[in-house]
Design a protein around this motif. Structure first.
Motif, PDB file in Angstrom:
ATOM      1  N   MET A  42      22.046 -43.091  36.471  1.00  0.00           N
ATOM      2  CA  MET A  42      22.389 -44.039  37.562  1.00  0.00           C
ATOM      3  C   MET A  42      23.736 -43.863  37.637  1.00  0.00           C
ATOM      4  SD  MET A  42      18.492 -46.003  38.598  1.00  0.00           S
ATOM      5  CE  MET A  42      19.736 -46.920  39.439  1.00  0.00           C
ATOM      6  N   MET A  43      24.382 -43.992  36.793  1.00  0.00           N
ATOM      7  CA  MET A  43      26.242 -44.325  37.843  1.00  0.00           C
ATOM      8  C   MET A  43      26.419 -43.070  37.902  1.00  0.00           C
ATOM      9  SD  MET A  43      26.931 -46.271  33.468  1.00  0.00           S
ATOM     10  CE  MET A  43      28.492 -46.218  33.597  1.00  0.00           C
ATOM     11  N   THR A  44      26.257 -41.587  37.903  1.00  0.00           N
ATOM     12  CA  THR A  44      27.487 -40.330  38.085  1.00  0.00           C
ATOM     13  C   THR A  44      26.034 -39.719  39.128  1.00  0.00           C
ATOM     14  OG1 THR A  44      28.376 -38.153  37.646  1.00  0.00           O
ATOM     15  CG2 THR A  44      26.465 -38.952  35.935  1.00  0.00           C
ATOM     16  N   ARG A  45      26.831 -38.626  40.065  1.00  0.00           N
ATOM     17  CA  ARG A  45      26.044 -38.070  40.661  1.00  0.00           C
ATOM     18  C   ARG A  45      26.240 -36.841  40.494  1.00  0.00           C
ATOM     19  NH1 ARG A  45      25.676 -39.787  45.959  1.00  0.00           N
ATOM     20  NH2 ARG A  45      26.231 -41.920  46.704  1.00  0.00           N
ATOM     21  N   ARG A  46      26.921 -36.576  39.389  1.00  0.00           N
ATOM     22  CA  ARG A  46      26.597 -34.953  38.593  1.00  0.00           C
ATOM     23  C   ARG A  46      25.251 -34.496  37.454  1.00  0.00           C
ATOM     24  NH1 ARG A  46      32.751 -35.800  37.695  1.00  0.00           N
ATOM     25  NH2 ARG A  46      33.314 -34.294  39.973  1.00  0.00           N
ATOM     26  N   VAL A  47      24.547 -34.100  37.600  1.00  0.00           N
ATOM     27  CA  VAL A  47      22.533 -34.492  36.952  1.00  0.00           C
ATOM     28  C   VAL A  47      23.594 -33.349  35.893  1.00  0.00           C
ATOM     29  CG1 VAL A  47      20.707 -32.853  37.235  1.00  0.00           C
ATOM     30  CG2 VAL A  47      22.921 -32.846  38.756  1.00  0.00           C
ATOM     31  N   TRP A  48      24.590 -32.785  35.126  1.00  0.00           N
ATOM     32  CA  TRP A  48      24.963 -32.200  33.621  1.00  0.00           C
ATOM     33  C   TRP A  48      25.229 -33.688  32.874  1.00  0.00           C
ATOM     34  CZ3 TRP A  48      29.249 -32.555  32.093  1.00  0.00           C
ATOM     35  CH2 TRP A  48      30.866 -32.853  33.382  1.00  0.00           C
ATOM     36  N   LEU A  49      26.201 -34.278  33.742  1.00  0.00           N
ATOM     37  CA  LEU A  49      26.837 -35.014  33.333  1.00  0.00           C
ATOM     38  C   LEU A  49      26.221 -36.513  32.715  1.00  0.00           C
ATOM     39  CD1 LEU A  49      29.541 -36.545  32.125  1.00  0.00           C
ATOM     40  CD2 LEU A  49      30.189 -37.314  34.362  1.00  0.00           C
ATOM     41  N   GLY A  50      25.009 -37.014  33.929  1.00  0.00           N
ATOM     42  CA  GLY A  50      23.690 -37.843  33.754  1.00  0.00           C
ATOM     43  C   GLY A  50      23.008 -37.309  31.920  1.00  0.00           C
ATOM     44  N   ALA A  51      22.655 -35.752  32.362  1.00  0.00           N
ATOM     45  CA  ALA A  51      22.398 -35.491  31.199  1.00  0.00           C
ATOM     46  C   ALA A  51      22.762 -35.340  29.909  1.00  0.00           C
ATOM     47  CB  ALA A  51      21.242 -34.109  31.369  1.00  0.00           C
ATOM     48  N   LEU A  52      24.325 -35.107  29.868  1.00  0.00           N
ATOM     49  CA  LEU A  52      24.715 -35.574  28.775  1.00  0.00           C
ATOM     50  C   LEU A  52      24.891 -36.668  28.065  1.00  0.00           C
ATOM     51  CD1 LEU A  52      27.041 -33.388  26.898  1.00  0.00           C
ATOM     52  CD2 LEU A  52      28.661 -34.477  28.066  1.00  0.00           C
ATOM     53  N   MET A  53      24.848 -37.711  29.128  1.00  0.00           N
ATOM     54  CA  MET A  53      25.180 -38.784  28.307  1.00  0.00           C
ATOM     55  C   MET A  53      23.806 -39.463  28.277  1.00  0.00           C
ATOM     56  SD  MET A  53      28.091 -41.107  31.431  1.00  0.00           S
ATOM     57  CE  MET A  53      27.018 -40.198  32.808  1.00  0.00           C
ATOM     58  N   GLY A  54      22.566 -38.897  28.295  1.00  0.00           N
ATOM     59  CA  GLY A  54      20.940 -39.240  28.460  1.00  0.00           C
ATOM     60  C   GLY A  54      20.764 -39.067  26.842  1.00  0.00           C
ATOM     61  N   GLY A  55      21.356 -37.219  26.261  1.00  0.00           N
ATOM     62  CA  GLY A  55      21.304 -37.222  25.639  1.00  0.00           C
ATOM     63  C   GLY A  55      21.444 -37.542  24.485  1.00  0.00           C
ATOM     64  N   LEU A  56      23.181 -38.168  24.151  1.00  0.00           N
ATOM     65  CA  LEU A  56      24.189 -38.555  23.644  1.00  0.00           C
ATOM     66  C   LEU A  56      23.623 -40.136  22.984  1.00  0.00           C
ATOM     67  CD1 LEU A  56      27.829 -37.736  24.649  1.00  0.00           C
ATOM     68  CD2 LEU A  56      26.761 -36.847  23.242  1.00  0.00           C
ATOM     69  N   VAL A  57      22.609 -40.773  24.543  1.00  0.00           N
ATOM     70  CA  VAL A  57      22.158 -41.998  24.026  1.00  0.00           C
ATOM     71  C   VAL A  57      21.524 -41.792  22.763  1.00  0.00           C
ATOM     72  CG1 VAL A  57      20.731 -44.074  24.260  1.00  0.00           C
ATOM     73  CG2 VAL A  57      22.480 -43.565  25.613  1.00  0.00           C
ATOM     74  N   GLY A  58      20.307 -40.494  22.757  1.00  0.00           N
ATOM     75  CA  GLY A  58      19.513 -40.079  21.672  1.00  0.00           C
ATOM     76  C   GLY A  58      19.670 -40.039  20.935  1.00  0.00           C
ATOM     77  N   ILE A  59      20.937 -39.391  20.101  1.00  0.00           N
ATOM     78  CA  ILE A  59      21.072 -38.670  19.091  1.00  0.00           C
ATOM     79  C   ILE A  59      22.158 -40.415  18.533  1.00  0.00           C
ATOM     80  CG2 ILE A  59      23.646 -37.932  18.006  1.00  0.00           C
ATOM     81  CD1 ILE A  59      23.233 -35.397  20.151  1.00  0.00           C
ATOM     82  N   VAL A  60      22.450 -40.871  19.184  1.00  0.00           N
ATOM     83  CA  VAL A  60      23.052 -41.823  18.465  1.00  0.00           C
ATOM     84  C   VAL A  60      22.034 -43.183  18.061  1.00  0.00           C
ATOM     85  CG1 VAL A  60      24.293 -44.298  18.976  1.00  0.00           C
ATOM     86  CG2 VAL A  60      25.451 -42.176  19.847  1.00  0.00           C
ATOM     87  N   GLU A  61      21.272 -43.577  19.418  1.00  0.00           N
ATOM     88  CA  GLU A  61      19.956 -44.565  18.933  1.00  0.00           C
ATOM     89  C   GLU A  61      19.577 -43.718  17.161  1.00  0.00           C
ATOM     90  OE1 GLU A  61      15.566 -45.127  19.101  1.00  0.00           O
ATOM     91  OE2 GLU A  61      15.787 -43.105  19.534  1.00  0.00           O
ATOM     92  N   THR A  62      18.983 -42.039  17.445  1.00  0.00           N
ATOM     93  CA  THR A  62      18.037 -42.136  15.951  1.00  0.00           C
ATOM     94  C   THR A  62      19.061 -42.498  14.870  1.00  0.00           C
ATOM     95  OG1 THR A  62      17.460 -40.105  17.211  1.00  0.00           O
ATOM     96  CG2 THR A  62      17.368 -39.758  15.334  1.00  0.00           C
ATOM     97  N   LEU A  63      20.800 -42.038  14.666  1.00  0.00           N
ATOM     98  CA  LEU A  63      20.961 -42.433  13.435  1.00  0.00           C
ATOM     99  C   LEU A  63      21.647 -44.013  13.345  1.00  0.00           C
ATOM    100  CD1 LEU A  63      24.096 -39.662  14.494  1.00  0.00           C
ATOM    101  CD2 LEU A  63      22.338 -39.650  12.482  1.00  0.00           C
ATOM    102  N   LEU A  64      21.070 -44.663  14.806  1.00  0.00           N
ATOM    103  CA  LEU A  64      21.562 -45.999  14.351  1.00  0.00           C
ATOM    104  C   LEU A  64      20.829 -46.413  13.870  1.00  0.00           C
ATOM    105  CD1 LEU A  64      23.087 -48.710  15.962  1.00  0.00           C
ATOM    106  CD2 LEU A  64      21.446 -49.086  17.041  1.00  0.00           C
ATOM    107  N   PHE A  65      19.182 -46.318  14.004  1.00  0.00           N
ATOM    108  CA  PHE A  65      17.894 -46.794  13.317  1.00  0.00           C
ATOM    109  C   PHE A  65      17.389 -45.734  11.700  1.00  0.00           C
ATOM    110  CE2 PHE A  65      16.682 -47.725  17.143  1.00  0.00           C
ATOM    111  CZ  PHE A  65      16.423 -48.699  17.547  1.00  0.00           C
ATOM    112  N   ALA A  66      18.688 -45.193  11.706  1.00  0.00           N
ATOM    113  CA  ALA A  66      18.181 -44.431  10.632  1.00  0.00           C
ATOM    114  C   ALA A  66      19.832 -44.539   9.731  1.00  0.00           C
ATOM    115  CB  ALA A  66      18.668 -42.317  10.394  1.00  0.00           C
ATOM    116  N   HIS A  67      20.655 -45.607  10.086  1.00  0.00           N
ATOM    117  CA  HIS A  67      21.429 -45.995   8.728  1.00  0.00           C
ATOM    118  C   HIS A  67      22.536 -45.342   8.721  1.00  0.00           C
ATOM    119  CE1 HIS A  67      19.346 -49.637   8.483  1.00  0.00           C
ATOM    120  NE2 HIS A  67      18.297 -48.717   8.147  1.00  0.00           N
ATOM    121  N   TRP A  68      22.709 -44.156  10.499  1.00  0.00           N
ATOM    122  CA  TRP A  68      23.933 -43.813  10.450  1.00  0.00           C
ATOM    123  C   TRP A  68      23.810 -42.396   8.827  1.00  0.00           C
ATOM    124  CZ3 TRP A  68      25.938 -43.480  15.080  1.00  0.00           C
ATOM    125  CH2 TRP A  68      25.684 -44.483  15.455  1.00  0.00           C
TER     126      TRP A  68
END
Length: 85
Positions: free
Chosen positions: A25-51
């Motif tokens: 919701m911070m951007t009007r570019r769909v590809w950028l919003g999808a990229l940021m969401g995907g990065l959150v998914g990667i970081v969240e998974t690694l965070l709970f796997a203790h990196w």
């Protein structure tokens, strides 16, 4: 089957879903919003796997990234359309 559905539901109401939507919701570019969401998914998974990639299950990472992508895209679509009451 219940474990898979629980993983999907947990990611939707967890960090990839909520933070991905907010970042989208911070951007009007769909590809950028999808990229940021995907990065959150990667970081969240690694965070709970203790990196440590050895502790990451492939299906969990895939689900988190897909949910993040969808949430980021939805957030961008909300930003483009705008809120009307």
């Amino acid at each position: 089957m219940l474990e898979l559905l629980g993983t999907i539901g947990g990611n939707i109401i967890g960090l990839p879903g909520i933070l991905g939507l907010a970042l989208g919701m911070m951007t009007r570019r769909v590809w950028l919003g999808a990229l940021m969401g995907g990065l959150v998914g990667i970081v969240e998974t690694l965070l709970f796997a203790h990196w440590d990639f050895a502790n990451v299950a492939t299906i969990e990472l895939l689900i988190a990234v897909v949910v993040g992508l969808c949430a980021g895209t939805l957030g961008s679509a909300i930003r483009i359309k705008g809120a009307s009451v």
